[in-house]
Design an enzyme around this catalytic site. Structure first.
Site, PDB file in Angstrom:
ATOM      1  N   GLU A  67     -15.773  66.380 -33.011  1.00  0.00           N
ATOM      2  CA  GLU A  67     -14.453  66.197 -33.678  1.00  0.00           C
ATOM      3  C   GLU A  67     -13.289  65.910 -32.846  1.00  0.00           C
ATOM      4  O   GLU A  67     -13.171  66.726 -31.792  1.00  0.00           O
ATOM      5  CB  GLU A  67     -14.403  67.385 -34.373  1.00  0.00           C
ATOM      6  CG  GLU A  67     -15.516  67.466 -35.735  1.00  0.00           C
ATOM      7  CD  GLU A  67     -15.289  68.657 -36.516  1.00  0.00           C
ATOM      8  OE1 GLU A  67     -14.174  69.239 -36.551  1.00  0.00           O
ATOM      9  OE2 GLU A  67     -16.209  69.204 -36.678  1.00  0.00           O
ATOM     10  N   CYS A  75     -11.577  73.426 -36.796  1.00  0.00           N
ATOM     11  CA  CYS A  75     -12.431  72.919 -35.678  1.00  0.00           C
ATOM     12  C   CYS A  75     -14.005  73.273 -36.078  1.00  0.00           C
ATOM     13  O   CYS A  75     -14.326  74.569 -36.351  1.00  0.00           O
ATOM     14  CB  CYS A  75     -12.352  73.395 -34.370  1.00  0.00           C
ATOM     15  SG  CYS A  75     -10.628  72.712 -33.794  1.00  0.00           S
TER      16      CYS A  75
END
Ligand code: SAH
Length: 347
Positions: A90, A331
């Site tokens: 990501e 995250c």
């Protein structure tokens, strides 16, 4: 296969020399890589024969976009990229007044096991290569069509557990003929790997070192962060002081506020004392709730009381603005979602 995009121009020169090629080609290749070229055919000044030779021996790394979520609230973009081996990572693009910032991952997964974090749930899969980290910045820039001016290495992974590749990435992204992002516009966040912090200080890079403190006492910190069991708060603070003394760069503490865990008045007092002693800046972060974790964000009144204590201690602090709340921007969450979907698919 050689990872050509992980090479600095000097290394490319050496490599080309070993292939019997003139060294001026290194600059041309590096410049094409930094523009996002994905094949040698599109490099108008590279001879066809050289392109063929290079593609037989090496590859130009790139990322495949798997998913992109744009926040309707603040324009934060969350990217899920697929790597060459099928793993996913990501990157988050955030818009601040001081410019666009990307939060990049440094590993696939993480071995640190912090109790509140989504990235560590499946453990560490592998380190990212310098070119993969570079491409997180480059492909975010290409996709958004906007210049990225700041980088925070605060995504999935512990950057100091992938030390050599992270240092190489910093030199690549900072290179004047590459993306040319200034070291002062880059922050690296660590859970507190002492040897890595000492090594980083000696690199004299001028980046900002952010340390995930999350608790000022060993009892709480060891419960939240297994890394603290090897090296306690005192040792960590000494390492922060050494970093500051060597680099002159102020340390930044990250402190994610968790209800009933690290948000008491006595913890605020201790945090304030530690931070003022070494001139650190404190970033208070509202905890992001993670489905698998039992922790909840601190209550508003506790946050206020905590801040009052920090003020009374003369500590320097800010409360981090929450961005991308509607796009799984904490995250590790998007990658985790994909893993869960894949698991469901296999059943
Ligand atoms: N491994 C590095 C960098 C990645 S995490 C480190 O530990 O610093 C980036 C920051 O987000 C760290 O401060 C981490 O502790 C914090 N973090 C992780 N999960 C979080 C959550 N659910 N809510 C708030 N902060 C979180």
């Amino acid at each position: 296969m050689t990872d050509l995009k992980s090479m600095l121009p000097q290394e490319l020169e050496e490599y080309l020399k070993s292939l019997g090629q003139p060294k001026f080609r290194a600059k041309q290749l590096f410049s094409w890589f930094s523009k996002g070229a994905q094949s040698f055919e599109e490099m108008s000044n590279i001879p066809k024969a050289l392109g063929e030779k290079l593609s037989a021996e090496g590859y130009i790394n790139s990322l495949k976009l798997l998913n992109k979520q744009v926040s309707a609230i603040d324009g934060t973009i969350k990217y899920l990229w697929e790597l060459r081996d099928g793993n996913a990572i990501e990157t988050v693009l955030m818009r601040y007044d001081h410019g666009n910032t990307v939060c990049i991952s440094s590993q696939v997964g993480c071995r640190q096991g912090c109790a509140f974090c989504a990235s560590t749930i499946g453990g560490l899969v592998r380190n990212l290569t310098p070119s993969e980290m570079l491409d997180e910045v480059l492909f975010s820039q290409l996709d958004s069509g906007e210049r990225i001016s700041n980088i925070v290495i605060m995504g999935i992974g512990e950057p100091l557990d992938n030390y050599d590749n992270v240092i190489k990435f910093l030199r690549l992204v900072n290179h004047p003929e590459g993306l040319n992002i200034g070291m002062r516009h880059i922050s690296l966040s660590t859970c507190g790997i002492i040897e890595g912090m000492d090594a980083l200080a000696k690199e004299d890079l001028q980046i900002t070192l952010a340390v995930s403190l999350h608790a000022p006492d060993d009892e709480t910190r060891s419960k939240l962060m297994p890394a603290n069991r090897h090296c306690g708060v005192d040792e960590l603070i000494k390492a922060c002081k050494r970093y500051f003394d060597r680099t002159g760069r102020r340390i930044s503490f990250e402190y994610s506020m968790i209800d009933g865990v690290n948000d008491s008045v006595s913890q605020a007092e201790k945090l304030g004392e530690i931070a003022t002693k070494i001139g650190a800046h404190i970033n208070l972060i509202p905890l992001n709730h993670v489905e698998e974790r039992e922790f909840a964000p601190t209550k508003k009144d506790n946050l206020k009381a905590f801040c009052r204590v920090l003020e009374s201690k003369g500590a320097n602090f800010t409360i981090r603005r929450k961005l991308g709340g509607d796009v799984d921007a904490s995250c590790g969450q998007l990658r985790r979602k994909r893993e869960k979907e894949q698991m469901r698919g296999e059943k």
